[in-house]
Motif scaffolding. Structure first.
Motif, PDB file in Angstrom:
ATOM      1  N   LEU A  93       0.830  -1.196   0.000  1.00 61.80           N
ATOM      2  CA  LEU A  93       0.000   0.000   0.000  1.00 61.80           C
ATOM      3  C   LEU A  93       0.868   1.251   0.000  1.00 61.80           C
ATOM      4  N   PRO A  94       0.409   2.329  -0.651  1.00 58.91           N
ATOM      5  CA  PRO A  94       1.138   3.597  -0.573  1.00 58.91           C
ATOM      6  C   PRO A  94       0.756   4.330   0.714  1.00 58.91           C
ATOM      7  N   GLU A  95       1.477   5.386   1.006  1.00 61.91           N
ATOM      8  CA  GLU A  95       1.151   6.222   2.165  1.00 61.91           C
ATOM      9  C   GLU A  95       0.254   7.364   1.716  1.00 61.91           C
ATOM     10  N   PHE A  96      -0.923   7.442   2.332  1.00 61.43           N
ATOM     11  CA  PHE A  96      -1.871   8.492   1.980  1.00 61.43           C
ATOM     12  C   PHE A  96      -1.671   9.682   2.912  1.00 61.43           C
ATOM     13  N   LYS A  97      -1.475  10.863   2.328  1.00 64.72           N
ATOM     14  CA  LYS A  97      -1.361  12.090   3.106  1.00 64.72           C
ATOM     15  C   LYS A  97      -2.478  13.034   2.698  1.00 64.72           C
ATOM     16  N   ARG A  98      -3.184  13.528   3.689  1.00 71.12           N
ATOM     17  CA  ARG A  98      -4.305  14.429   3.426  1.00 71.12           C
ATOM     18  C   ARG A  98      -3.806  15.744   2.849  1.00 71.12           C
ATOM     19  N   GLN A  99      -4.432  16.184   1.766  1.00 73.38           N
ATOM     20  CA  GLN A  99      -4.084  17.457   1.150  1.00 73.38           C
ATOM     21  C   GLN A  99      -4.624  18.603   2.007  1.00 73.38           C
ATOM     22  N   LYS A 100      -3.854  19.669   2.105  1.00 73.43           N
ATOM     23  CA  LYS A 100      -4.269  20.804   2.914  1.00 73.43           C
ATOM     24  C   LYS A 100      -5.419  21.525   2.231  1.00 73.43           C
ATOM     25  N   GLU A 101      -6.512  21.692   2.964  1.00 70.67           N
ATOM     26  CA  GLU A 101      -7.698  22.329   2.409  1.00 70.67           C
ATOM     27  C   GLU A 101      -7.803  23.777   2.877  1.00 70.67           C
ATOM     28  N   LYS A 102      -8.232  24.644   1.981  1.00 69.88           N
ATOM     29  CA  LYS A 102      -8.467  26.039   2.342  1.00 69.88           C
ATOM     30  C   LYS A 102      -9.758  26.142   3.134  1.00 69.88           C
ATOM     31  N   ALA A 103      -9.722  27.010   4.135  1.00 71.21           N
ATOM     32  CA  ALA A 103     -10.918  27.179   4.960  1.00 71.21           C
ATOM     33  C   ALA A 103     -12.071  27.738   4.133  1.00 71.21           C
ATOM     34  N   GLY A 104     -11.774  28.794   3.356  1.00 69.34           N
ATOM     35  CA  GLY A 104     -12.800  29.348   2.478  1.00 69.34           C
ATOM     36  C   GLY A 104     -13.921  30.049   3.235  1.00 69.34           C
ATOM     37  N   ARG A 105     -14.792  30.665   2.489  1.00 66.63           N
ATOM     38  CA  ARG A 105     -15.934  31.372   3.065  1.00 66.63           C
ATOM     39  C   ARG A 105     -17.127  30.431   3.125  1.00 66.63           C
ATOM     40  N   ILE A 106     -17.767  30.392   4.274  1.00 71.58           N
ATOM     41  CA  ILE A 106     -18.959  29.565   4.424  1.00 71.58           C
ATOM     42  C   ILE A 106     -20.171  30.361   3.945  1.00 71.58           C
ATOM     43  N   ARG A 107     -20.813  29.873   2.926  1.00 71.55           N
ATOM     44  CA  ARG A 107     -22.000  30.535   2.371  1.00 71.55           C
ATOM     45  C   ARG A 107     -23.238  29.894   2.969  1.00 71.55           C
ATOM     46  N   PHE A 108     -24.152  30.715   3.441  1.00 73.60           N
ATOM     47  CA  PHE A 108     -25.422  30.191   3.939  1.00 73.60           C
ATOM     48  C   PHE A 108     -26.544  31.116   3.502  1.00 73.60           C
ATOM     49  N   LEU A 109     -27.759  30.632   3.560  1.00 70.24           N
ATOM     50  CA  LEU A 109     -28.915  31.402   3.114  1.00 70.24           C
ATOM     51  C   LEU A 109     -29.411  32.320   4.224  1.00 70.24           C
ATOM     52  N   ASP A 110     -29.744  33.553   3.866  1.00 66.17           N
ATOM     53  CA  ASP A 110     -30.447  34.394   4.836  1.00 66.17           C
ATOM     54  C   ASP A 110     -31.945  34.114   4.703  1.00 66.17           C
ATOM     55  N   GLY A 111     -32.739  34.731   5.557  1.00 68.71           N
ATOM     56  CA  GLY A 111     -34.170  34.438   5.589  1.00 68.71           C
ATOM     57  C   GLY A 111     -34.878  34.715   4.279  1.00 68.71           C
ATOM     58  N   GLU A 112     -34.553  35.850   3.653  1.00 67.32           N
ATOM     59  CA  GLU A 112     -35.215  36.220   2.394  1.00 67.32           C
ATOM     60  C   GLU A 112     -34.821  35.260   1.269  1.00 67.32           C
ATOM     61  N   GLU A 113     -33.553  34.872   1.228  1.00 71.10           N
ATOM     62  CA  GLU A 113     -33.109  33.937   0.192  1.00 71.10           C
ATOM     63  C   GLU A 113     -33.796  32.586   0.358  1.00 71.10           C
ATOM     64  N   GLU A 114     -33.937  32.145   1.598  1.00 69.49           N
ATOM     65  CA  GLU A 114     -34.609  30.858   1.829  1.00 69.49           C
ATOM     66  C   GLU A 114     -36.050  30.900   1.330  1.00 69.49           C
ATOM     67  N   ILE A 115     -36.770  31.946   1.678  1.00 75.03           N
ATOM     68  CA  ILE A 115     -38.178  32.069   1.269  1.00 75.03           C
ATOM     69  C   ILE A 115     -38.291  32.055  -0.256  1.00 75.03           C
ATOM     70  N   ALA A 116     -37.469  32.861  -0.917  1.00 71.00           N
ATOM     71  CA  ALA A 116     -37.544  32.953  -2.375  1.00 71.00           C
ATOM     72  C   ALA A 116     -37.189  31.629  -3.041  1.00 71.00           C
ATOM     73  N   LEU A 117     -36.105  30.984  -2.571  1.00 69.74           N
ATOM     74  CA  LEU A 117     -35.662  29.723  -3.166  1.00 69.74           C
ATOM     75  C   LEU A 117     -36.671  28.611  -2.919  1.00 69.74           C
ATOM     76  N   PHE A 118     -37.161  28.513  -1.699  1.00 66.67           N
ATOM     77  CA  PHE A 118     -38.104  27.443  -1.359  1.00 66.67           C
ATOM     78  C   PHE A 118     -39.433  27.611  -2.090  1.00 66.67           C
ATOM     79  N   ASN A 119     -39.875  28.840  -2.238  1.00 69.21           N
ATOM     80  CA  ASN A 119     -41.126  29.077  -2.967  1.00 69.21           C
ATOM     81  C   ASN A 119     -40.998  28.662  -4.426  1.00 69.21           C
ATOM     82  N   GLU A 120     -39.842  28.951  -5.014  1.00 64.08           N
ATOM     83  CA  GLU A 120     -39.634  28.582  -6.410  1.00 64.08           C
ATOM     84  C   GLU A 120     -39.522  27.067  -6.555  1.00 64.08           C
ATOM     85  N   ILE A 121     -38.850  26.414  -5.610  1.00 68.04           N
ATOM     86  CA  ILE A 121     -38.748  24.952  -5.633  1.00 68.04           C
ATOM     87  C   ILE A 121     -40.128  24.323  -5.473  1.00 68.04           C
TER      88      ILE A 121
END
Length: 279
Positions: A93-121
């Motif tokens: 077996l080879p040796e597996f090393k985890r690649q370093k991941e960027k933290a990045g920006r966490i995107r989440f829905l605000d209340g208005e976006e949720e309402i609009a998206l859910f209504n369309e769905i």
């Protein structure tokens, strides 16, 4: 004992059902292994070398795969190779090393976006709409919601047995999540078992286009899990409880949301003010 040459596809055919339960996660793993098989210069082997592994990672990077995506594919490969090695199908077996991941920006829905998206769905499918409500209020992964069965549900909570971490967890239900489940057909294996993942994703992307979020690459179904986590942290729930709610294996994964609790730092100011006034 002589070891005959094998391949990733052959190994997956032999051990795939033992290592992964049926569901969308196994579907993804199937695609991962198939892709890695095609990328190998010599798909047949009796020993998987470090050079072979390094070449795969290099080719995935050239394809534009992020380190996070590479880590997911390598996790599946490592699990398959370890099983094959244990069963005597390959020499080493080879040796597996985890690649370093960027933290990045966490995107989440605000209340208005949720309402609009859910209504369309909802205009596409009432079932899809209820599924989205369930996901955002439980923080469940897409696969966990699709794999949910009626026996996993009580009046006040659900238990996810088939999880990415391999560990089951139970979470309580909000009133609207409970209503979203109760409206489903009890004759089906589970409340959302009739949903085809690919068709759901198509409807999702069509809905986000309509409400003007088509260019936001972060608005994918997984954003509902981020939204749930963000709301818990912003509401003052401590990180350890959020970790348990989401089923993260390590606290480090949950700490991505910790910055959202920055209002807790306000209590530090009076301490510093008193110290400064005492000088």
């Amino acid at each position: 004992m002589e070891v005959k040459e094998t391949s990733l596809r052959a190994m997956f055919g032999k051990y795939g059902d033992l290592l992964w339960l049926n569901g969308s996660h196994k579907y993804n793993v199937t695609n991962f292994i198939s892709e890695l098989h095609d990328l190998l210069d010599n798909p047949s082997f009796s020993s998987f070398s470090q050079e072979m592994l390094d070449q795969l990672i290099g080719k995935l990077r050239k394809r534009g795969n992020s380190n996070a995506t590479i880590n997911r594919k390598m996790a599946a490969l490592s699990k398959l190779l370890r099983k094959a090695y244990k069963m005597g199908d390959i020499h080493s077996l080879p040796e597996f090393k985890r690649q370093k991941e960027k933290a990045g920006r966490i995107r989440f829905l605000d209340g208005e976006e949720e309402i609009a998206l859910f209504n369309e769905i909802r205009s596409h499918s009432e079932l899809y709409h209820r599924f989205c409500i369930f996901l955002v209020d439980t923080g469940a992964r897409l696969s966990e919601g699709l794999d949910l069965r009626w026996g996993d549900i009580t009046e006040s909570r659900v238990t996810f047995w088939v999880t990415k971490s391999g560990r089951s967890r139970s979470v309580p239900l909000t009133h609207r999540a409970a209503k979203a489940i109760a409206a489903s057909d009890k004759r089906k294996p589970g409340p959302f078992s009739d949903i085809d993942q690919q068709r759901f994703r198509i409807a999702w992307h069509q809905a986000k286009d309509v409400i003007g979020l088509g260019d936001d690459k972060d608005v994918v179904p997984h954003i509902l899990r981020h939204t749930c986590a963000s709301r818990l942290v912003q509401g003052g729930i401590d990180i350890r409880r959020v970790q348990m709610w989401l089923g993260h294996q390590t606290l480090q994964m949950t700490m991505r949301y910790a910055h959202l609790a920055s209002h807790d730092l306000d209590m530090c100011v009076p301490i510093l003010e008193r110290a400064a006034s005492g000088k």
